[in-house]
Design a protein around this motif. Structure first.
Motif, mmCIF file in Angstrom:
data_model
loop_
_atom_site.group_PDB
_atom_site.id
_atom_site.type_symbol
_atom_site.label_atom_id
_atom_site.label_comp_id
_atom_site.label_asym_id
_atom_site.label_seq_id
_atom_site.Cartn_x
_atom_site.Cartn_y
_atom_site.Cartn_z
ATOM 1 N N ASN A 1 54.960 43.631 15.633
ATOM 2 C CA ASN A 1 53.622 43.783 16.184
ATOM 3 C C ASN A 1 53.657 43.415 17.668
ATOM 4 O OD1 ASN A 1 53.503 40.921 16.354
ATOM 5 N ND2 ASN A 1 52.666 40.796 14.296
ATOM 6 N N PRO A 2 52.560 43.600 18.403
ATOM 7 C CA PRO A 2 52.580 43.275 19.832
ATOM 8 C C PRO A 2 53.031 41.845 20.128
ATOM 9 C CG PRO A 2 50.625 44.558 19.349
ATOM 10 C CD PRO A 2 51.285 44.231 18.021
ATOM 11 N N ARG A 3 52.722 40.905 19.267
ATOM 12 C CA ARG A 3 53.128 39.518 19.471
ATOM 13 C C ARG A 3 54.655 39.390 19.482
ATOM 14 N NH1 ARG A 3 52.460 34.969 21.845
ATOM 15 N NH2 ARG A 3 52.715 33.135 20.580
ATOM 16 N N THR A 4 55.332 40.200 18.669
ATOM 17 C CA THR A 4 56.789 40.208 18.646
ATOM 18 C C THR A 4 57.327 40.439 20.053
ATOM 19 O OG1 THR A 4 56.794 41.133 16.408
ATOM 20 C CG2 THR A 4 58.819 41.388 17.692
ATOM 21 N N PHE A 5 56.774 41.417 20.736
ATOM 22 C CA PHE A 5 57.271 41.782 22.060
ATOM 23 C C PHE A 5 56.839 40.781 23.127
ATOM 24 C CE2 PHE A 5 56.922 45.615 19.476
ATOM 25 C CZ PHE A 5 58.278 45.884 19.368
ATOM 26 N N ALA B 1 59.398 47.824 22.811
ATOM 27 C CA ALA B 1 57.948 47.802 22.605
ATOM 28 C C ALA B 1 57.380 49.218 22.564
ATOM 29 C CB ALA B 1 57.275 46.980 23.706
ATOM 30 N N SER B 2 57.833 50.077 23.473
ATOM 31 C CA SER B 2 57.294 51.443 23.525
ATOM 32 C C SER B 2 57.606 52.222 22.253
ATOM 33 C CB SER B 2 57.801 52.180 24.763
ATOM 34 O OG SER B 2 59.178 52.464 24.648
ATOM 35 N N LYS B 3 58.718 51.906 21.589
ATOM 36 C CA LYS B 3 59.047 52.563 20.316
ATOM 37 C C LYS B 3 58.013 52.260 19.249
ATOM 38 C CE LYS B 3 64.071 52.673 20.783
ATOM 39 N NZ LYS B 3 65.336 52.162 20.230
ATOM 40 N N HIS B 4 57.258 51.184 19.448
ATOM 41 C CA HIS B 4 56.257 50.765 18.455
ATOM 42 C C HIS B 4 54.847 50.856 19.007
ATOM 43 C CE1 HIS B 4 59.353 49.493 15.657
ATOM 44 N NE2 HIS B 4 60.013 49.072 16.716
ATOM 45 N N GLY B 5 54.675 51.666 20.064
ATOM 46 C CA GLY B 5 53.343 51.947 20.592
ATOM 47 C C GLY B 5 52.758 50.875 21.489
ATOM 48 N N VAL B 6 53.560 49.935 21.947
ATOM 49 C CA VAL B 6 53.076 48.889 22.847
ATOM 50 C C VAL B 6 53.561 49.235 24.248
ATOM 51 C CG1 VAL B 6 53.104 46.425 23.383
ATOM 52 C CG2 VAL B 6 53.184 47.180 21.000
ATOM 53 N N GLU C 1 70.734 36.356 37.779
ATOM 54 C CA GLU C 1 70.942 37.438 36.813
ATOM 55 C C GLU C 1 70.077 38.640 37.175
ATOM 56 O OE1 GLU C 1 73.087 37.571 34.240
ATOM 57 O OE2 GLU C 1 73.827 35.589 34.798
ATOM 58 N N GLU C 2 70.532 39.815 36.793
ATOM 59 C CA GLU C 2 69.780 41.041 37.023
ATOM 60 C C GLU C 2 68.745 41.188 35.911
ATOM 61 O OE1 GLU C 2 67.861 44.031 38.094
ATOM 62 O OE2 GLU C 2 69.358 43.266 39.482
ATOM 63 N N GLY C 3 67.508 40.982 36.271
ATOM 64 C CA GLY C 3 66.450 40.952 35.273
ATOM 65 C C GLY C 3 65.876 42.280 34.870
ATOM 66 N N GLN C 4 65.995 43.298 35.726
ATOM 67 C CA GLN C 4 65.384 44.585 35.406
ATOM 68 C C GLN C 4 65.892 45.137 34.074
ATOM 69 O OE1 GLN C 4 62.746 44.805 36.969
ATOM 70 N NE2 GLN C 4 62.944 46.417 38.502
ATOM 71 N N GLY C 5 67.209 45.086 33.863
ATOM 72 C CA GLY C 5 67.775 45.613 32.622
ATOM 73 C C GLY C 5 67.311 44.845 31.403
ATOM 74 N N LEU C 6 67.220 43.521 31.536
ATOM 75 C CA LEU C 6 66.767 42.702 30.409
ATOM 76 C C LEU C 6 65.306 42.997 30.082
ATOM 77 C CD1 LEU C 6 68.459 39.347 31.428
ATOM 78 C CD2 LEU C 6 69.165 40.900 29.600
ATOM 79 N N MET C 7 64.469 43.060 31.114
ATOM 80 C CA MET C 7 63.052 43.370 30.876
ATOM 81 C C MET C 7 62.896 44.773 30.308
ATOM 82 S SD MET C 7 61.044 40.943 31.332
ATOM 83 C CE MET C 7 60.767 39.416 32.188
ATOM 84 N N GLN C 8 63.689 45.728 30.824
ATOM 85 C CA GLN C 8 63.608 47.088 30.306
ATOM 86 C C GLN C 8 63.987 47.129 28.827
ATOM 87 O OE1 GLN C 8 62.159 49.609 31.604
ATOM 88 N NE2 GLN C 8 61.833 48.555 33.544
ATOM 89 N N GLY C 9 64.902 46.252 28.402
ATOM 90 C CA GLY C 9 65.247 46.182 26.987
ATOM 91 C C GLY C 9 64.044 45.825 26.122
ATOM 92 N N VAL C 10 63.215 44.914 26.614
ATOM 93 C CA VAL C 10 61.989 44.545 25.890
ATOM 94 C C VAL C 10 60.996 45.697 25.933
ATOM 95 C CG1 VAL C 10 60.040 42.950 25.769
ATOM 96 C CG2 VAL C 10 62.313 42.082 26.339
ATOM 97 N N PHE C 11 60.765 46.260 27.126
ATOM 98 C CA PHE C 11 59.776 47.338 27.281
ATOM 99 C C PHE C 11 60.160 48.562 26.453
ATOM 100 C CE2 PHE C 11 59.084 45.478 31.749
ATOM 101 C CZ PHE C 11 58.145 44.570 31.275
ATOM 102 N N LYS C 12 61.449 48.885 26.401
ATOM 103 C CA LYS C 12 61.915 50.038 25.632
ATOM 104 C C LYS C 12 61.639 49.837 24.144
ATOM 105 C CE LYS C 12 66.184 52.583 24.731
ATOM 106 N NZ LYS C 12 67.618 52.650 25.053
#
Length: 163
Positions: free
Chosen positions: A98-102, A132-137, A119-130
């Motif tokens: 659910n959204p709380r998971t992300f 989340a988007s698979k589940h409509g968030v 550390e390069e944060g863009q890739g790590l954050m993109q991992g979360v965003f990617k």
């Protein structure tokens, strides 16, 4: 730290339930973008375990909360890796995040980046965003919910996502 101990408990519960997937060691940051899929059963309920120690949605959420609450610099890398592994295990178990998971995954990454600015944060954050988007968030929804819940932006957010 606490995340590592809780993760061992999760793996023990999965093994007892016959969901043992083996492995479970820390993964390098470059591997966080990969996903896992399989099938199993969501046990549901309000307790962390049901009577037979079967893990279910609440247990995974508690694990993610522990990861998000980790602030010791030496534990942050492993805690963040555990957050991604818990997500993968949820998906493998057929449990819909659910959204709380992300939000909790996002906070785990944010905590790591706040203490490890090299550390390069863009890739790590993109991992979360990617994920989340698979589940409509959406990324915007995730950022808004995170700000509402945690009140403000982290050092990483201010530096990398000025808005």
């Amino acid at each position: 730290g606490a995340a590592e101990r809780a993760y061992r408990l999760l793996r023990a519960a999965e093994a007892q339930a016959g969901w043992d997937r083996g492995g479970g060691g820390a993964r390098p940051a470059s591997e966080f973008a990969s996903g896992v899929s399989s099938d199993a059963v969501d046990r549901g309920g309000s307790d962390v375990f049901d009577r037979s120690m079967h893990p279910h949605n609440r247990m995974y959420q508690v694990m993610l909360q522990i990861c998000a609450a980790t602030h010791r610099k030496e534990d942050l890398s492993r805690s963040m890796a555990i957050a991604f592994e818990v997500y993968d295990r949820m998906i493998s178990a057929g449990i819909e995040p659910n959204p709380r998971t992300f939000e909790l995954m996002y906070v785990s990454v944010r905590n790591f980046l706040d203490r490890h600015p090299e550390e390069e944060g863009q890739g790590l954050m993109q991992g979360v965003f990617k994920r989340a988007s698979k589940h409509g968030v959406t990324r915007g929804e995730l950022m808004r919910r995170q700000r509402e819940f945690y009140g403000g932006r982290s050092k990483f957010q201010r530096k990398k996502f000025p808005c």
